[in-house]
Design an enzyme around this catalytic site. Structure first.
Site, PDB file in Angstrom:
ATOM      1  N   CYS A 109       0.827  -1.201   0.000  1.00  0.00           N
ATOM      2  CA  CYS A 109       0.000   0.000   0.000  1.00  0.00           C
ATOM      3  C   CYS A 109       0.870   1.263   0.000  1.00  0.00           C
ATOM      4  O   CYS A 109       1.579   1.528  -0.955  1.00  0.00           O
ATOM      5  CB  CYS A 109      -0.966  -0.040   1.180  1.00  0.00           C
ATOM      6  N   ALA A 110       0.854   2.033   1.065  1.00  0.00           N
ATOM      7  CA  ALA A 110       1.681   3.234   1.146  1.00  0.00           C
ATOM      8  C   ALA A 110       3.114   2.929   1.554  1.00  0.00           C
ATOM      9  O   ALA A 110       4.013   3.747   1.335  1.00  0.00           O
ATOM     10  CB  ALA A 110       1.070   4.224   2.139  1.00  0.00           C
TER      11      ALA A 110
END
Length: 217
Positions: free
Chosen positions: A133-134
């Site tokens: 994800c991030a």
């Protein structure tokens, strides 16, 4: 094993919040995984990763970034780490270091010199590093895997495309010792890819089958 508890904690955490306490498998022959848990982490990415790896008989240590106190995640799920990151790094080597995403959690990972030290040490040994994800932007911040093929949540692409070979059309990307993935909905395949790398494709497929999930190594 993950168990859900109902308990009150200070600082506004009430009985209404779900609390997950992590208990490590004690099989000394297992491969070892370190999951670094920061406040604001994406709880699906954490929980699915920890659960799938343990189903694969991988010894998982959940390390709180700052200490071993309960960590409130992005949707107010509260997770109790096994230990602190400071303590976890004294326990020996890990076969993989896993970074869940979440905007606030990832910011904390990016700003932590201790996380940078762990990642650089892991990279220097050729050990697996997995970020979802991030969290791939934390790899970039700490100078990990520059130039390799990676993916991430689409919103992180602008921060990564100049430093890496960015892949848009795969849910999980592995380039050497770096495994990356896109977000909560891709976490099963992310965790199964880690499982495959540590204990083999057959184990990963067996774990997936038991969860009624289709995994193609």
């Amino acid at each position: 094993m993950l168990s859900v508890l109902r308990k009150s904690f200070p600082n506004g955490v009430t009985h209404a919040h779900r609390v997950i306490r992590c208990k490590s498998n004690q099989d000394k022959c297992a491969k070892n995984a370190l999951i670094i848990l920061a406040p604001g982490a994406e709880e699906m990415e954490f929980t699915i990763s920890a659960d799938v790896l343990r189903r694969g008989k991988i010894l998982v240590t959940v390390a709180g970034l700052h200490d071993c106190e309960p960590v409130k995640c992005s949707r107010s799920v509260v997770i109790v780490p096994d230990t602190s990151l400071e303590e976890a790094v004294t326990r020996g080597d890990y076969d993989v270091v896993v970074l869940p995403g979440g905007l606030a959690g990832n910011k904390a990972l990016m700003n932590s010199s201790a996380v940078g030290d762990v990642l650089r040490c892991q990279e220097s040994k050729g050990g697996l590093i997995a970020a979802i994800c991030a969290a791939p932007t934390a790899l970039a911040k700490h100078g990990i895997g520059k130039g390799k093929s990676i993916t991430s949540h689409p919103d992180m692409k602008p921060q990564l495309k100049e430093l890496y070979c960015y892949i848009d059309d795969k849910t999980v990307v592995q380039d050497g010792n770096i495994i990356t993935s896109r977000g909560p909905g891709t976490t099963f395949d992310f965790a199964l890819k880690i499982t495959e790398q540590l204990v083999g494709a057959e184990v990963a497929k067996e774990v997936a089958k038991a969860m009624l999930w289709t995994y193609k190594p």
